[in-house]
Each structure stands twice: as structure tokens, then as C-alpha cells.
Design an enzyme around this catalytic site. Structure first.
Site, PDB file in Angstrom:
ATOM      1  N   GLU A   1       0.775  -1.179  -0.013  1.00  0.00           N
ATOM      2  CA  GLU A   1       0.095   0.172   0.149  1.00  0.00           C
ATOM      3  C   GLU A   1       0.941   1.221  -0.062  1.00  0.00           C
ATOM      4  O   GLU A   1       1.751   1.518   0.987  1.00  0.00           O
ATOM      5  CB  GLU A   1      -0.885  -0.106   1.139  1.00  0.00           C
TER       6      GLU A   1
ATOM      7  N   SER B   1      -5.739  -4.061   0.929  1.00  0.00           N
ATOM      8  CA  SER B   1      -6.513  -5.367   0.980  1.00  0.00           C
ATOM      9  C   SER B   1      -5.305  -6.391   1.357  1.00  0.00           C
ATOM     10  O   SER B   1      -4.770  -6.914   0.373  1.00  0.00           O
ATOM     11  CB  SER B   1      -6.551  -5.557  -0.523  1.00  0.00           C
ATOM     12  N   GLU B   2      -5.077  -6.291   2.483  1.00  0.00           N
ATOM     13  CA  GLU B   2      -3.862  -7.011   2.953  1.00  0.00           C
ATOM     14  C   GLU B   2      -3.895  -8.665   2.675  1.00  0.00           C
ATOM     15  O   GLU B   2      -2.808  -9.163   2.092  1.00  0.00           O
ATOM     16  CB  GLU B   2      -3.987  -7.293   4.426  1.00  0.00           C
TER      17      GLU B   2
ATOM     18  N   ASP C   1       0.902  -4.700  13.002  1.00  0.00           N
ATOM     19  CA  ASP C   1      -0.338  -4.805  13.510  1.00  0.00           C
ATOM     20  C   ASP C   1      -1.456  -5.427  12.514  1.00  0.00           C
ATOM     21  O   ASP C   1      -2.367  -6.065  12.768  1.00  0.00           O
ATOM     22  CB  ASP C   1      -0.951  -3.376  14.206  1.00  0.00           C
TER      23      ASP C   1
ATOM     24  N   HIS D   1      -0.985   0.480  16.136  1.00  0.00           N
ATOM     25  CA  HIS D   1       0.097   0.610  15.386  1.00  0.00           C
ATOM     26  C   HIS D   1       1.497   0.565  16.073  1.00  0.00           C
ATOM     27  O   HIS D   1       2.321   1.200  15.596  1.00  0.00           O
ATOM     28  CB  HIS D   1      -0.015   2.259  14.691  1.00  0.00           C
TER      29      HIS D   1
END
Lengths: 334, 325
Positions: free
Chosen positions: B29, B59-60, B85, B129
């Protein structure tokens, strides 16, 4: 949907192969069912009885270098890529002669040599993986196509939507095939999905055509498969097909399928793809003896494969420690 | 020899491997046009083009699934998961698919992927995070886990990870991106599974990794100067494979073991190190092994709170002094 479409352009050898493929899948799965009841097949198994036309149509249309990505209901897709019955049977029985030496089992059938890139048992996971294979094909300009089969239940998991969008954005050569057998597992897909057609009604979200086919019509499946494979090879990007079908058995071996109305089951049994195609071939003038001969040949082959699988011993104990890593071993300390 | 930041080392590491091997592609990303959220990959797109440096949607699952499929079919792809995370939304692909498919297929499939990710706290980003997820990855058979602590190791371990045929979770310490160090010119390649002796010492062995390496070394210097306690500091560099031999050898000389871990306490990698040393090095020990970790809590955002819970130089000095001094 149940219209009879004569296709005189289809060569007789192709038609006979489509028929034979379906007969192989049907007789193999029926044998697996029996072997399960006899205690030879352990764990679980998800049969494709009733859904054979989809695997057979694609199996006939795909090129040897194309890739298949399937779900845990993957016996049919494995066989339809030309994998022999005996190693598949042996894998289901947990024998060393199995396709993966007994390490994978029914839900993970894989034969890379046949382009069968795996059966994936977590719903949705293999859609993005198939997209990656397509990315690789495009990058290497290899002209290969990834074909990804999944059930209607998969259309409600995030990975489905991520994969569709990703494939569409990069125009990747992948064909997504939703086998809509009307039930996610034990629940009607209609009860848990916001649209009528769980795959096709989502196609527009990703700029794709809405394609619904009769998944019990093998010649229609073959035609659509050829068309969409060509589409992918021409660089036109992904396709999403929704093939309407029905499984004759429950979801898995433990499921008698009692949640389905008797009338619905009866109606779909009337549309069994194999007798329907046989009737059609006979109408088209194919000799009954030729079809009988195919049935008999396959029956013998299933018997032989069963015996080969039964004769295969259990895997040696040390196999459990092999191939965690690419060096063949399992060590994690150095 | 040039001074390079940990951030600049990311670019150099990727460029070194992409230049060497056309099968290496990079996706994530904001990594291409924007050069990454940490600006670590600026310039890669211009150098290698959009076919090899690819901006993806958020869209991991698709990113890591695509990584796996590409790896199974001949590429050696690298992905960035922006913050570690975010492995929470794509852990299926990592833990169920990448880690197990080789095994399940009896070795038919090889999955040479590297997943780079910003890991750890110290930047006041709060609980979603800032996590250190190395122990998540370490707990799954089939994953290798690397945590470089210096610009040199970032390049060298990354090269080793790209050239390795197994999936590697490559965790970059976010708090180190701005740190600088001398780095040799030319190709740098290290090995996975080889710890580095950062500081030799005769009284105590400190075992650590990632951002905690620097705090441990500083603590060791103070312990030597102020209290005359001579600490060896070992940077494990990779958790899988685990170079336990180097740890056992050092504990054999010092007879005392301390771990310094950024991850929350329960099931941290240090527990495994302590377990092995207690089993295999028990009679060399002169006292109980001690773990210095972040407590078993989510990380708070405010500076005063975060600094209190992640192991600090002061805390390391204090604990070791109290136990040994």
C-alpha cells in the site's frame, strides 16, 4: 436453464471425453463414499457428486500449463486435471502412495506437475493466491491462466472481494468460478446473502460481466470455459462465472443434508448432469455401446485404483518431520 | 563506507536484490508513487518501473495471497504490510497458507516470499500501530522471522531473506528508521540463523533483538562504567532459525542470562530462550534467568505511559544491577 443445446461443432472425441471425465468423477466419489463407510477413508471428505459438469468442462478446456486452485471439495478438480485416481484415493486413505504421501489429506489435494496448485480448506483463501499466480503469468508473459473454483459461501468472505478487485485493477488472467450449489454449508445461501445471485450480482462491483451458466450442462460449461480462458489469454482480465448446480450429498461426510426440502432435492436429481448428457449424446447419435464401454472402463479403473491404494502402506513415521522447510527438514534452531 | 539511515537501508536492500534478480517484485500500500508511509521506498518505482513496484489497494489478504501465488509460480516477491499490527487482517494467508502449504503438499510447493513490516513501539501511535508481533510469527511452524537492528543488517538479512526459499517475516523497527550507521559499499548478504555478538562480556549475557539491541548495549556500557558489571550483548537477528548455540556458549562463560524483549511478556521469544537454557545450560547458571519485557498490556499512546512500559536503558540497568550487583 435446462434447455437442450445441440452443439454440432463439438467434435465427437471432445464430447466423449467430457462424458468420460464426468463418469470418472462420479464413480470415484461414489467409491470414496463407500470407502469412508468401510473405514478406509478417515477424517472428512467433501464430495462433488452432482457438480461434476463444472470440473469436467473446465478440465477439458484448460491447457496443460494452466493452473487450478480449488477448495477442500477438490477431488473432482484434481482428477479433471489428469491426476491418476490411485494416488488421490491413497491420499484420502492416508497412505504413503498418496498424492502428498498422506500428509495433506482429502482437503489439500495438490499435484503441481498437473497444474493442480492446491485445494484450500480455509474458505476464500485461494482466491487471492490464484490472483498471484495470474500476476506471475502476466509478469512473465507466459500466457498461462489461473482458474479458481469455489462455493457460493465464499462470496460473503472478505478475501473474495479483495481478490476480485485486485484482479480487475491489474487486468489479470484469472477465471473465478463460483459453484453455486445453493447451500453455504447447512444454511441456504439465499438466507444469508443480500443479493439473489451471490457471485454474478456482485460482478458489476468490479466492472465484470454478469455471467450465470447451467453448471449441470457439461457442454455449456465447456463452452463458457473456453470463452473465458481465451478472454484471459487475450489480456482482457478476469472473469467471474456463477455456475448453478447442486450437490447430491450433504456438505461433508457427517452431513445427511436433512435441511434441504425433499421436493428441491428431487427436482435437482432430475437434472443430474451425467444421465442428462448421456441422453443427449444418444440423441445426437452416439452409439450406446460406446457409452457403455466408457462406463465399464471407468468402473474397472476405479476398482484397480482402489486396490492400488489399499495395498499402499501407511507413511513412514519420519515423514511427519519432513518438508517444513525448503531444505526438506524441520529444524528451527541453528 | 557511507553513513546510511535505517530508512535508506530499506531502499538499498530492495534495490540490491531487484537489480540482481528479475524475479523479485515488490508490492504494498502506497509503496510506489508515494514511496511508502515511512518514505523508505521512494525512488524504487522510477528505477524499476510499475511492473515491479506495485501500488496495491488496502487489501492485505489480496496482497499476501498474491504474494504467495506469485511465489508458487516462479517469482520471488516481496510485500510490505505497512504496520505489523495489520497482520491481524491477513493472518490466514500467513499462518494457514504460506506456512503450511509446502508441508501439506509433501514438498511440491516452494514459497520464497518476504513480508516486510514496520514493527514495534516508541512513536506514540497507540495500541494498534505499535505492537511487536514477532512472537505471533514465531509461534507458527513454517515461518522464518528476522528483525534487523542496524542499517547493515537490514540490507544483509533482507538479501538473505529474499534468497531463502521459505517465507520470511521481516520486521523493521519503526523507531529505528531515523537512526544512522556506517555501511560498507557493495553487495551485503548476511545469513539467517546467525546471532551477532554486539558486545563481549564476562559477567552477564543479555540476549535481545530489534530496537532493544541499542538499549541493551547502552545499558551494558553503563553497567560496566558505573557498577563494574561486564555484560555480553547478543543480537539474535532472527528468531527462526534461532541461534541458541551462541546463547548457550555465552551463558557458559557468564553464568547469568537476561533477555530484553519489546513484545508483551506472555509467550515472548525470551521465554523460549530461557526454557532452552534452563534445560540445556542449567548447570552453567549461577542464578535464575530473568526476562525484561513490555508488561502484558496493550501499548498506550502518551509518551509518559509508553516510555514507562517498553524496556528502557534505565530499567535494564536497574534489573540487572539488582539481580547481579
Amino acid at each position: 436453464m435446462a434447455q437442450v443445446m445441440f452443439d454440432p461443432s463439438l467434435q465427437q472425441d471432445v464430447r466423449l471425453r467430457l462424458f468420460e471425465r464426468m463418469v470418472i468423477l462420479r464413480r470415484f466419489e461414489k467409491r470414496v463414499y463407500d470407502l469412508f463407510l468401510e473405514g478406509f477413508v478417515k477424517g472428512t471428505s467433501h464430495l462433488s457428486i452432482g457438480q461434476e459438469a463444472i470440473a469436467a468442462g473446465f478440465g477439458e478446456a484448460m491447457q496443460a500449463s494452466d493452473w487450478t486452485f480449488a477448495t477442500y471439495r477438490g477431488h473432482a478438480h484434481t482428477l479433471s486435471r489428469g491426476v491418476e485416481m490411485a494416488p488421490v484415493m491413497a491420499e484420502l486413505m492416508g497412505r504413503v502412495g498418496g498424492l502428498m504421501g498422506g500428509k495433506g489429506g482429502s482437503m489439500h489435494l495438490t499435484s503441481v506437475d498437473h497444474g493442480m496448485m492446491g485445494s484450500y480448506a480455509i474458505v476464500g483463501a485461494h482466491l487471492p493466491i490464484a490472483v498471484g499466480a495470474a500476476l506471475s503469468a502476466k509478469y512473465r508473459k507466459s500466457n498461462q491462466v489461473a482458474v479458481c473454483f469455489f462455493g457460493d459461501g465464499t462470496t460473503n468472505i472478505g478475501a473474495f472481494h479483495e481478490a476480485l478487485n485486485f484482479a480487475a485493477v491489474y487486468d489479470l488472467p484469472v477465471v473465478f468460478v463460483c459453484e453455486n450449489n445453493l447451500y453455504m454449508e447447512y444454511t441456504s445461501i439465499h438466507d444469508v446473502t443480500a443479493v439473489e445471485h451471490p457471485a454474478a450480482d456482485r460482478a458489476a462491483s468490479y466492472g465484470l460481466e454478469r455471467i450465470i451458466v447451467d453448471g449441470n450442462d457439461v457442454s455449456e460449461m465447456y463452452r463458457v470455459a473456453q470463452e473465458r480462458l481465451q478472454w484471459a489469454r487475450a489480456g482482457q482480465g478476469p472473469s467471474l462465472i456463477e455456475a448453478m448446480t447442486y450437490r447430491h450429498n450433504g456438505h461433508s461426510r457427517a452431513d445427511p443434508g436433512k435441511y434441504r426440502p425433499d421436493t428441491e432435492v428431487a427436482a435437482w436429481m432430475q437434472r443430474d448432469p451425467i444421465p442428462a448428457y448421456r441422453r443427449r449424446l444418444e440423441l445426437e447419435g452416439v452409439a450406446v455401446a460406446l457409452l457403455d464401454e466408457i462406463e465399464e472402463r471407468v468402473a474397472v479403473a476405479v476398482d484397480e485404483a482402489t486396490e492400488v491404494a489399499k495395498a499402499s502402506p501407511p507413511p513412514p513415521a519420519d515423514l511427519a518431520w519432513r518438508d517444513v522447510w525448503s531444505d526438506g527438514g524441520w529444524q528451527w534452531r541453528s | 563506507m557511507a553513513e546510511l539511515s535505517y530508512r535508506e537501508a530499506v531502499y538499498r536492500a530492495l534495490a540490491q536484490e531487484m537489480e540482481r534478480d528479475e524475479r523479485v517484485v515488490f508490492l504494498g500500500e502506497d509503496v510506489a508513487k508515494a514511496g511508502g508511509v515511512f518514505k523508505a521506498t521512494s525512488g524504487l518505482l522510477d528505477r524499476f518501473g510499475p511492473g515491479r513496484v506495485i501500488d496495491t489497494p488496502i487489501s492485505e489478504q489480496a496482497i499476501l495471497g498474491a504474494l504467495m501465488g506469485a511465489a508458487m509460480t516462479g517469482l520471488r516477491p516481496v510485500a510490505e504490510i505497512m504496520y505489523s499490527d495489520f497482520f491481524g487482517v491477513c493472518w490466514d494467508i500467513v499462518a494457514n497458507q504460506m506456512a503450511k502449504t509446502r508441508y501439506m503438499t509433501n514438498g511440491q510447493v516452494t514459497i520464497p516470499v518476504v513480508i516486510r513490516s514496520g514493527n514495534g513501539g516508541g512513536l506514540r501511535f497507540g495500541a494498534q500501530h505499535s505492537q511487536s508481533i514477532e512472537n505471533w510469527a514465531m509461534a507458527v511452524p513454517g515461518l522464518k522471522v528476522a528483525l534487523p537492528s542496524t542499517p547493515h543488517d537490514l540490507i544483509g538479512l533482507f538479501a538473505a531473506a529474499v534468497r531463502d526459499d521459505d517465507p520470511v517475516i521481516f520486521l523493521e523497527s519503526k523507531s529505528l528508521y531515523a537512526t544512522k550507521d556506517e555501511v560498507a559499499d557493495g553487495e551485503i548478504v548476511e545469513s539467517l540463523g546467525r546471532a551477532r555478538l554486539v558486545r563481549s562480556g564476562t559477567d552477564v549475557t543479555i540476549v535481545t533483538i530489534g530496537a532493544m539491541v541499542h538499549r541493551s548495549r547502552e545499558a551494558a556500557d553503563r553497567l560496566a562504567q558505573e557498577f563494574g558489571i561486564d555484560c555480553a550483548v547478543i543480537d539474535l537477528r532472527t528468531l527462526v532459525p534461532l541461534d541458541i548455540g551462541t546463547v548457550l556458549a555465552s551463558v557458559g562463560e557468564t553464568s547469568r542470562l537476561f533477555t530484553v524483549e519489546e513484545n508483551p511478556q506472555l509467550c515472548g521469544w525470551g521465554a523460549e530462550v530461557v526454557s532452552i537454557v534452563s534445560d540445556e545450560g542449567f548447570y552453567t547458571l549461577d542464578g535464575p534467568p530473568v526476562r525484561i519485557t513490555t508488561p502484558h498490556i496493550p501499548l498506550p499512546a502518551a509518551a509518559e505511559l509508553e516510555d514507562q512500559v517498553i524496556p528502557s536503558v534505565d530499567r535494564i540497568v536497574e534489573v540487572i544491577m539488582k539481580r547481579v550487583g
